[in-house]
Design a protein around this motif. Sequence first.
Motif, PDB file in Angstrom:
ATOM      1  N   GLU A   6     130.754  47.259  18.576  1.00 18.29           N
ATOM      2  CA  GLU A   6     129.537  46.830  19.537  1.00 18.29           C
ATOM      3  C   GLU A   6     130.215  46.893  21.168  1.00 18.29           C
ATOM      4  N   ARG A  22     130.273  43.411  32.480  1.00 20.46           N
ATOM      5  CA  ARG A  22     129.707  42.712  32.365  1.00 20.46           C
ATOM      6  C   ARG A  22     129.617  42.314  30.720  1.00 20.46           C
ATOM      7  N   ASP A  26     129.528  39.261  28.718  1.00 22.11           N
ATOM      8  CA  ASP A  26     129.219  38.864  27.839  1.00 22.11           C
ATOM      9  C   ASP A  26     129.545  38.323  26.056  1.00 22.11           C
ATOM     10  N   LYS A 414     125.665  55.915  38.224  1.00 16.45           N
ATOM     11  CA  LYS A 414     123.776  56.306  38.942  1.00 16.45           C
ATOM     12  C   LYS A 414     123.268  57.190  39.552  1.00 16.45           C
TER      13      LYS A 414
ATOM     14  N   ARG B 184     119.484  46.438  19.676  1.00 13.99           N
ATOM     15  CA  ARG B 184     120.376  46.670  20.795  1.00 13.99           C
ATOM     16  C   ARG B 184     119.823  46.943  22.470  1.00 13.99           C
ATOM     17  N   HIS B 187     118.428  43.607  23.326  1.00 13.52           N
ATOM     18  CA  HIS B 187     120.004  43.160  24.234  1.00 13.52           C
ATOM     19  C   HIS B 187     120.092  43.434  25.483  1.00 13.52           C
ATOM     20  N   LEU B 191     120.736  41.612  28.964  1.00 18.68           N
ATOM     21  CA  LEU B 191     122.090  41.370  30.198  1.00 18.68           C
ATOM     22  C   LEU B 191     121.825  42.535  30.680  1.00 18.68           C
ATOM     23  N   PHE B 192     121.052  43.402  31.563  1.00 14.93           N
ATOM     24  CA  PHE B 192     121.149  43.739  31.941  1.00 14.93           C
ATOM     25  C   PHE B 192     119.973  43.922  33.169  1.00 14.93           C
ATOM     26  N   GLU B 194     118.409  43.051  35.851  1.00 10.80           N
ATOM     27  CA  GLU B 194     117.838  43.831  37.490  1.00 10.80           C
ATOM     28  C   GLU B 194     118.401  44.996  36.960  1.00 10.80           C
ATOM     29  N   ASP B 279     117.988  51.438  39.416  1.00 12.46           N
ATOM     30  CA  ASP B 279     119.459  51.754  38.459  1.00 12.46           C
ATOM     31  C   ASP B 279     119.485  51.586  36.908  1.00 12.46           C
TER      32      ASP B 279
END
Lengths: 522, 383
Positions: A6, A22, A26, A414, B184, B187, B191-192, B194, B279
Amino acid sequence: MKRFAELIDGLIFTPSRNGKIRLMGDYFSHTPDPERGFALAALTGGLSFTDAKPAALRNLVMTRVDPVLYGWSYDFVGDTAETISLIWPPRPGANREPDLSEVVETLAETRRVDVPKVVERWLDALDAQGRYALIKLITGSLRIGVSARLAKTALAEWGKCPVDEIEEVWHGLTPPYRPLFDWLEGKAERPAVGEGAGFRPLMLASPLEDDDIAALDASIYRAEWKWDGIRVQLVAKGGECRIYSRTGDDIGPAFPDILETMDFDAVLDGELLVTRDGVVAPFNDLQQRLNRKAVTAKMLLDYPAYVRLYDILFEGPEDLRQLGFEIRRKRLEDWYGRAKPQRMDLSPMLPFTTWGELAELRNGARENSIEGLMLKRFDSAYVAGRPKGPWFKWKRGPLTMDTVMMYAQRGHGKRSSFYSDYTFGAWKGDELVPVGKAYSGFTDEELVRLDKWVRNHTTKRYGPVREVEQGLVLEVAFDSVHRSTRHKSGVAMRFPRVARIRWDKPPHEADRLETLEKLIVE
Amino acid sequence: MVDITHMTHMTSTTPAAPSANVASASIPVPESWIKVLPQGLYVEPGDFFVDPVRPAARAVITHGHADHARPNNERVLATPDTLAIMRARYGDAAGASLQALPYGERLRIGEVNVTFVPAGHVLGSAQAVMEYRGCRIVASGDYKRRADATCAPFEPVPCDVFITEATFGLPVFRHPPDEGEIARLLHSVELFPERSHVVGAYALGKCQRVIALLRKAGYDKPIFLHGALIPLSNLYQELGVDLGDLRPATGLKKDAFVGQIVMAPPSAVADRWARRLPDPVVCMASGWMTVRQRAKQRGVELPLVISDHADWDELCQTIDDVGAPEIWVTHGREEALVHHATSRGIRARALAMVGFDEEGQGEMPEPPEVPVRGGSPTQGELL
Ligand SMILES: [Zn+2]
Ligand SMILES: [Zn+2]
């Protein structure tokens, strides 16, 4: 293996550096030892085992699936590892799913002829994602856009410790890095700084703008050329030799010609180049040697590697990094005089008294091999990272030319909703030929305007790419230009970026290909 | 397994059908009564088309996707839910006269008996079971075999000819369990925190299925919808599919979407529309997400392999389940499925039908090769 698989997929799909950091953090949080340590080793290129050949895996899959169906599938997917991972017929419950440590440890003691047998068992037990990660891992081609440095940065952020501290202790450790994780989790003391052939974090220079230079005292800086190669650290310690890139990746296997000359005990800083008869070849030549696991005899002959030295970090066991630059330079010269290493020379110092004098020197240098100047304070210690003040890079002014936008492609992350990557062309007769691609150099406001222009002037669409009217002039800046057989125009620019958007300029007044060709320095 | 020969409920406009058990000597060969014409699959003794690609006088429609249910047919026969979907999409252009035929009921058209049996593809989707003088042909439209809370499950019908799609007709397509894909997504939301998550999903079927899967996984926060997804999601709710708290993704400040899941059509997730989101992690729910290169090409950060079409194993399983001695493949990757069937001793041929979305209704169109790989190979950081 599931978590590792994963992670690999996450890293493949996540475009941003912070996102990747990140994901790795994790993973380190949620994965036990020794599994996470082996994953860290996989990401930093620190695993060694008998690797499997893609051809052996293809033969293996042919024993399990219809070759006709495999052929069509491969044509559709276009990647062997991915095709095998997807087409492998599942045998649920056939075997226990291996974890990463089991894979690494088993392969370490398996002979190459026995590898397919072992792998077959694992392929049966894993799901498609797990099979993909396994195949990438065991064929030694884990190319997922993560450098060793980035993995260590993720570890540092996760463990709340400066990455250079991790680099310092790194070379004393081996997978699965138990003492390192224990230390970062506050369960043990910091591991001892090793003496091995590890990477020492590099000292980097800050960019210097023309306007800032007047504020600096010319008498305390020393100057040398900034070479257009790649920065390397040569480490020869206790009989072990390594060549590290600036991010700490071991690129030694691609440069056996350099490795075999490293019969000394020192840590050196320098620029890796390709040279012929003492003349530095274009960067493109060096590129032929990069990103390879192995090189052929012909490549060694056609693109001979060379290192131009500019600093010494260790001489024997002695750490010289606390000494001032000028003292280290003297030590480097003395050492060089004694060791006389093959395929290496010293980057010459450039004496000067005023900034004006130096600026003239810089503007006079037009060779492809020179990017500009390096300025180093005479008393600067060698410190990791990019401290502001002791070292500056003073790049020479870029070359520019007016080109016409031809295609625009969506960006990533982005920028994925913007057409932000532009292919631009120069005139050849009354036809435009593409000469480069740029995706930087404009402000966010300019990007919004460019994006709008692209959408309003699209003539054709090809998936994420749009062909646009030949109506917008982009002034592009680039560091140099060289011949390229890979491009229709026959030329390739180095570091092209948009300097100005010439909304005002008629496209037929843009530059011609011949203008660009004249800038090629052979 | 449905045995439609024992169905008792009949809705007939014409005299009762002859028994399916007429003498075998008179059973017609399939090609003699179902033909591929430019307008689509033509059933001659009933004088109607199945999923015609051009307006027809009489159309039997398997499901509401735009490449199967087209506007401006004169007389349309479909399941009640499919008709509701067509009305929502096309209004008056759905057809001059619309006739509903619920699952399991039989209708005689000309000399042909028609029955709809669930296809498990989207709400209202049906296989058209057609019987003529003891020969039974099943046109399955699009279908899948795995559970889907938003529609009735596929039921295999034994037949003489099974007409199948082959959208994912290569053995590399094995869709993983939906629950794992949704896990997924959740999750990543964790995890994100923001960022926002924007999930690309086709307006009919996929969108509602993803929402239903999120609800099943315990996600009970509001889910925000792009305007194009609202009408059909509302219709699903009206037709009894519970999707929980849905809200339009319009008229809100950027901050309102932090930590939220937003659904949008695939074309909008990486386009200007998505700039209103903070974002966004670009997600895409599609069977094509199996192939990494395809996902990357689309700028997808979190591919979710969730499909409304049968994967390779489901296609092969279905061919076994219906036990037909012959299969016809309408659209998709026909050659591999024909090869597979032939190697199992089943007659198989590709109908080479045009007008169907080769990529499977709203799922990724494949961008052609980029024309120019211009630019310097040395741009960007090395190593
Ligand atoms: Zn469909
Ligand atoms: Zn279809």
